[in-house]
Every structure is written in structure tokens, then in C-alpha cells.
Design a protein around this motif. Structure first.
Motif, PDB file in Angstrom:
ATOM      1  N   ALA A  72       0.848  -1.204   0.000  1.00 23.33           N
ATOM      2  CA  ALA A  72       0.000   0.000   0.000  1.00 23.33           C
ATOM      3  C   ALA A  72       0.875   1.242   0.000  1.00 23.33           C
ATOM      4  O   ALA A  72       2.065   1.181   0.296  1.00 23.33           O
ATOM      5  CB  ALA A  72      -0.882  -0.002   1.250  1.00 23.33           C
ATOM      6  N   ARG A  73       0.251   2.347  -0.379  1.00 27.05           N
ATOM      7  CA  ARG A  73       0.868   3.653  -0.146  1.00 27.05           C
ATOM      8  C   ARG A  73       0.010   4.298   0.928  1.00 27.05           C
ATOM      9  O   ARG A  73      -1.210   4.212   0.878  1.00 27.05           O
ATOM     10  CB  ARG A  73       0.881   4.468  -1.431  1.00 27.05           C
ATOM     11  CG  ARG A  73       1.584   3.735  -2.590  1.00 27.05           C
ATOM     12  CD  ARG A  73       1.924   4.677  -3.718  1.00 27.05           C
ATOM     13  NE  ARG A  73       2.178   3.979  -4.959  1.00 27.05           N
ATOM     14  CZ  ARG A  73       3.373   3.561  -5.371  1.00 27.05           C
ATOM     15  NH1 ARG A  73       4.433   3.748  -4.604  1.00 27.05           N
ATOM     16  NH2 ARG A  73       3.520   2.960  -6.526  1.00 27.05           N
ATOM     17  N   SER A  74       0.650   4.890   1.923  1.00 22.88           N
ATOM     18  CA  SER A  74      -0.109   5.380   3.079  1.00 22.88           C
ATOM     19  C   SER A  74       0.276   6.806   3.449  1.00 22.88           C
ATOM     20  O   SER A  74       1.418   7.070   3.843  1.00 22.88           O
ATOM     21  CB  SER A  74       0.151   4.454   4.277  1.00 22.88           C
ATOM     22  OG  SER A  74      -0.355   5.027   5.452  1.00 22.88           O
ATOM     23  N   GLU A  75      -0.666   7.719   3.337  1.00 24.42           N
ATOM     24  CA  GLU A  75      -0.432   9.101   3.770  1.00 24.42           C
ATOM     25  C   GLU A  75      -0.445   9.182   5.299  1.00 24.42           C
ATOM     26  O   GLU A  75       0.316   9.937   5.899  1.00 24.42           O
ATOM     27  CB  GLU A  75      -1.506  10.028   3.187  1.00 24.42           C
ATOM     28  CG  GLU A  75      -1.283  10.364   1.716  1.00 24.42           C
ATOM     29  CD  GLU A  75       0.098  10.947   1.433  1.00 24.42           C
ATOM     30  OE1 GLU A  75       0.504  11.898   2.131  1.00 24.42           O
ATOM     31  OE2 GLU A  75       0.780  10.428   0.523  1.00 24.42           O
ATOM     32  N   GLY A 105      10.730   5.752  -1.022  1.00 22.38           N
ATOM     33  CA  GLY A 105       9.698   6.312  -0.138  1.00 22.38           C
ATOM     34  C   GLY A 105       9.539   5.448   1.102  1.00 22.38           C
ATOM     35  O   GLY A 105       9.491   5.953   2.237  1.00 22.38           O
ATOM     36  N   SER A 106       9.484   4.154   0.909  1.00 20.44           N
ATOM     37  CA  SER A 106       9.329   3.223   2.035  1.00 20.44           C
ATOM     38  C   SER A 106      10.501   3.359   3.010  1.00 20.44           C
ATOM     39  O   SER A 106      10.328   3.249   4.236  1.00 20.44           O
ATOM     40  CB  SER A 106       9.256   1.784   1.521  1.00 20.44           C
ATOM     41  OG  SER A 106       8.188   1.657   0.615  1.00 20.44           O
ATOM     42  N   PHE A 107      11.693   3.609   2.474  1.00 23.99           N
ATOM     43  CA  PHE A 107      12.869   3.718   3.347  1.00 23.99           C
ATOM     44  C   PHE A 107      12.879   5.031   4.132  1.00 23.99           C
ATOM     45  O   PHE A 107      13.444   5.106   5.214  1.00 23.99           O
ATOM     46  CB  PHE A 107      14.158   3.562   2.538  1.00 23.99           C
ATOM     47  CG  PHE A 107      14.298   2.190   1.903  1.00 23.99           C
ATOM     48  CD1 PHE A 107      13.624   1.097   2.428  1.00 23.99           C
ATOM     49  CD2 PHE A 107      15.099   1.997   0.795  1.00 23.99           C
ATOM     50  CE1 PHE A 107      13.729  -0.160   1.848  1.00 23.99           C
ATOM     51  CE2 PHE A 107      15.216   0.742   0.214  1.00 23.99           C
ATOM     52  CZ  PHE A 107      14.526  -0.342   0.735  1.00 23.99           C
TER      53      PHE A 107
HETATM   54  P1  ADP Z   1       8.254   3.400  -2.851  1.00 25.88           P
HETATM   55  O1  ADP Z   1       8.634   2.843  -1.547  1.00 25.88           O
HETATM   56  O2  ADP Z   1       8.048   2.358  -3.892  1.00 25.88           O
HETATM   57  O3  ADP Z   1       9.158   4.531  -3.286  1.00 25.88           O
HETATM   58  P2  ADP Z   1       6.255   5.384  -2.047  1.00 25.88           P
HETATM   59  O4  ADP Z   1       7.086   6.566  -2.412  1.00 25.88           O
HETATM   60  O5  ADP Z   1       4.792   5.448  -2.366  1.00 25.88           O
HETATM   61  O6  ADP Z   1       6.782   4.026  -2.695  1.00 25.88           O
HETATM   62  O7  ADP Z   1       6.439   5.141  -0.470  1.00 25.88           O
HETATM   63  C1  ADP Z   1       5.754   4.097   0.158  1.00 25.88           C
HETATM   64  C2  ADP Z   1       5.196   4.586   1.456  1.00 25.88           C
HETATM   65  O8  ADP Z   1       6.277   4.955   2.315  1.00 25.88           O
HETATM   66  C3  ADP Z   1       4.335   5.822   1.395  1.00 25.88           C
HETATM   67  O9  ADP Z   1       3.009   5.559   0.964  1.00 25.88           O
HETATM   68  C4  ADP Z   1       4.375   6.295   2.825  1.00 25.88           C
HETATM   69  O10 ADP Z   1       3.496   5.567   3.654  1.00 25.88           O
HETATM   70  C5  ADP Z   1       5.815   5.959   3.214  1.00 25.88           C
HETATM   71  N1  ADP Z   1       6.628   7.166   3.091  1.00 25.88           N
HETATM   72  C6  ADP Z   1       7.061   7.771   1.964  1.00 25.88           C
HETATM   73  N2  ADP Z   1       7.721   8.911   2.243  1.00 25.88           N
HETATM   74  C7  ADP Z   1       7.676   9.057   3.596  1.00 25.88           C
HETATM   75  C8  ADP Z   1       8.165  10.028   4.509  1.00 25.88           C
HETATM   76  N3  ADP Z   1       8.832  11.113   4.106  1.00 25.88           N
HETATM   77  N4  ADP Z   1       7.928   9.825   5.829  1.00 25.88           N
HETATM   78  C9  ADP Z   1       7.259   8.740   6.264  1.00 25.88           C
HETATM   79  N5  ADP Z   1       6.784   7.791   5.446  1.00 25.88           N
HETATM   80  C10 ADP Z   1       6.980   7.932   4.143  1.00 25.88           C
END
Ligand code: ADP
Ligand code: F6P
Length: 320
Positions: A72-75, A105-107
Motif C-alpha cells: 500500500a501507499r499510506s499518507e 519512499g518506504s525507506f
Molecule cells: P516506494 O517505496 O516504492 O518509493 P512510495 O514513495 O509510495 O513508494 O512510499 C511508500 C510509502 O512509504 C508511502 O506511501 C508512505 O506511507 C511511506 N513514506 C514515503 N515517504 C515518507 C516520509 N517522508 N515519511 C514517512 N513515510 C513515508
């Protein structure tokens, strides 16, 4: 002494994520530890959507695309309340460390959890290959091969009809996938976000290759530059070309992982657990020149990963 770890997949799914989950669970079992699987990435982490993954739970998944843990992607997770909720869930389940399989983003999220006291390790899983600190990410090779076989089919029809095709591939803001697809399909032109597009130059290039007797052409476009329809319009306006457009889309994220991805995912999953056992945290697993390595999690988004200039030159050189 570490007794229980948790694993989740987050962001866009990538072929090979299941093989990585399997390797995490089996390596943990090898060392007498239990693994909790967290469903739906950070959403499930905050809500405590967890299950114990035993040996059988990860049987028969090594060859399957997608992720059995869902993603999932989570705001919500980006907020302080979200991060705290996730930590409470891990504390309640007495989880000693978390393995995050995902993209940059996940990292970013993983690093925040780590700063709040939870030991975390990252495994790069994304078809975009846009993560520094590793030669390649899990899922990239499979996506490349999926795109390759689709573009080879398009070349058949392009050559039969003497047509110009624009093929839009994924990659988010990076051009790795587009460049490797272009080289492996013998495309005439590649358009990547890392290099500013010169539409006039592209038209001249197409013009001269037609003059030299080429009857059809392929342009590989990275989605991060513009849409294929937009490029088609620009080609029409500047050079009078009537290009056909194909957007490969989500097909690039699916399918069984290639052998390269399956082996990479197995190595990374296992190495992640071994590294946690050695006390490593706040780091991402990678391969550098083929050897297993670790780098700080923040390298995933702070350090630049460059396109290979040799490959960029090769597209030009071999399409004369
Ligand atoms: P990916 O990991 O494939 O790059 P995303 O960029 O959508 O995918 O990131 C996955 C998830 O990681 C986001 O939906 C969010 O929940 C979390 N995430 C991304 N950026 C941040 C951040 N700056 N702080 C906290 N969690 C974040
Ligand atoms: O990061 C993987 C990826 O497939 C990108 O190539 C693409 O831009 C994005 O995810 C699409 O995301 P979503 O699944 O949210 O549409």
C-alpha cells in the motif's frame, strides 16, 4: 538475543518480493527466530494487521509475482500519530526488528521508525531501479524482460507497416528502465528524465535514418519525461511525423520473477536477517559489483544513481 522479527512490503509491488519474504522467514527460522508478516505495508503496521509466517506459509511462493503480504501507499503513516501507532504495534508484539521491502519512499518511513528506536533494515524492491547503494533492485530485471518482449512484438508490426512507434515505459522519475529497454530492443531513440529532450534533434535523427533507408523506428520514452501522447504531438508539430503510441503500463510490474530477480531476492532477504543478527540497523541491503553490501538507508534517496553514459552513447551509436 533477537527472537522475533517482522517483515512488510510497501510502495509499488515488484516481482521477486515473495522470494525475498520467503528468504527472510526461512533464514530467521534457521537461526531459531519467529517472523511476523505485516499486511498492506505501513497501513497494516499501524492497524496491527499481522500474522505469523511459519515455514509452510512461505512455501510455493518463490515463483509468484506480486506480494503475498499485499502492499500500500499510506499518507497516514507520514504523520507523527501514524508513526507512533506503528511503534506501539511492534512493541505490543515484542518485535525486535523490522524488515522493510520497498522503494526509497518506504525507506524514508523506515528511517523515521529507526530514529524512534525500532531496529530496521531495508531491502530494495522496485521495478524502477532508482535506488543508490545497490547495483540493481528486486523486480527490475523481470520488468525489463517483460518490456523487452512487448517491444519486440511492436517492432514486428512497426516494420510491417513502415511505422514510427513511441513506447512509454515506467520508471517514475528515473530513466534506467527506458535506457535498458532501448539498448536491448535496438531502439532508434531513448528519452529519459536525466537528459533534456531536444525535439528538433530527435526529428533530425529520424529524418536521417529514413534517408539512409530505415523504414520503421522505435522511440522508448520514460514516463517521467512526459506522456507518449504529448511526445507524439510534439513530433507531429515539429517534424510532421505520424507516430503510433503504446503505453506498457502496469504489465511491467507483474509476472513471475526472472531467475536473476529470484536469486537476488533470496540473497537480499537472507543477508538482511544475517545483518540484523550482527546488530546492523538503519541500513539497506544491496549488491555492489555483485557482492552483498550495506549502506545507510538515507542513501536510497540522498545519493544520486547515475545512468550509465556508455549505454546512452550506445543507443546513438548503434542506431546510425
Ligand atoms: P516506494 O517505496 O516504492 O518509493 P512510495 O514513495 O509510495 O513508494 O512510499 C511508500 C510509502 O512509504 C508511502 O506511501 C508512505 O506511507 C511511506 N513514506 C514515503 N515517504 C515518507 C516520509 N517522508 N515519511 C514517512 N513515510 C513515508
Ligand atoms: O515505483 C513503481 C511504479 O510502478 C512506477 O514505475 C510508477 O510510476 C508507479 O509505481 C505507479 O504507481 P501506482 O501503482 O501508485 O500507480
Amino acid at each position: 538475543m533477537m527472537k522475533r522479527i517482522a517483515v512488510l512490503t510497501s510502495g509499488g509491488d515488484a516481482p521477486g518480493m515473495n522470494a525475498a519474504i520467503r528468504a527472510v522467514v526461512r533464514t530467521a527460522l534457521y537461526h531459531g527466530m519467529e517472523t511476523i508478516g505485516v499486511m498492506k505495508g505501513y497501513e497494516g503496521l499501524m492497524d496491527g494487521e499481522c500474522l505469523t509466517l511459519d515455514r509452510a506459509a512461505v512455501g510455493g511462493i518463490i515463483h509468484r509475482g506480486g506480494t503475498i503480504l499485499r502492499t500500500a501507499r499510506s499518507e497516514r503513516f507520514k504523520t507523527d500519530a501514524g508513526l507512533r501507532a506503528a511503534l506501539v504495534q511492534m512493541e505490543n508484539r515484542k518485535v525486535d526488528a523490522l524488515v522493510v521491502i520497498g522503494g526509497d519512499g518506504s525507506f524514508r518511513g523506515a528511517e523515521k521508525l529507526c530514529a524512534m528506536g525500532l531496529p530496521v533494515i531495508g531491502i530494495p524492491g522496485t521495478i524502477d531501479n532508482d535506488i543508490a547503494g545497490t547495483d540493481v533492485t528486486i523486480g527490475y530485471d523481470t520488468a525489463l524482460n517483460t518490456a523487452l518482449s512487448a517491444v519486440q512484438k511492436l517492432r514486428d508490426t512497426a516494420s510491417s507497416h513502415d511505422r514510427l512507434f513511441i513506447v512509454e515505459v515506467m520508471g517514475r522519475d528515473a530513466g534506467f528502465l527506458a535506457l535498458d529497454v532501448a539498448v536491448s530492443t535496438g531502439a532508434e531513440y531513448v528519452v529519459v528524465p536525466e537528459i533534456p529532450l531536444d525535439i528538433k534533434k530527435m526529428c533530425d535523427h529520424l529524418h536521417y535514418s529514413r534517408k539512409r533507408g530505415k523504414t520503421h523506428s522505435l522511440i522508448i520514452l520514460a514516463e517521467g519525461v512526459m506522456s507518449a501522447l504529448e511526445l507524439r504531438n510534439q513530433l507531429q508539430d515539429t517534424g510532421g511525423y505520424d507516430a503510433r503510441v503504446t503505453v506498457l503500463g502496469y504489465i511491467q510490474r507483474g509476472g513471475s520473477p526472472s531467475s536473476l530477480d529470484t536469486i537476488l531476492a533470496s540473497r537480499m532477504g537472507s543477508f538482511a536477517v544475517e545483518s540484523l543478527l550482527q546488530g546492523k540497523t538503519g541500513v539497506m541491503v544491496g549488491t555492489v559489483c555483485g557482492a552483498m553490501s550495506l549502506c545507510p538507508l538515507e542513501d536510497a534517496w540522498k545519493a544520486a544513481k547515475e545512468l550509465n553514459p556508455e549505454l546512452l552513447a550506445l543507443v546513438d551509436k548503434l542506431s546510425v
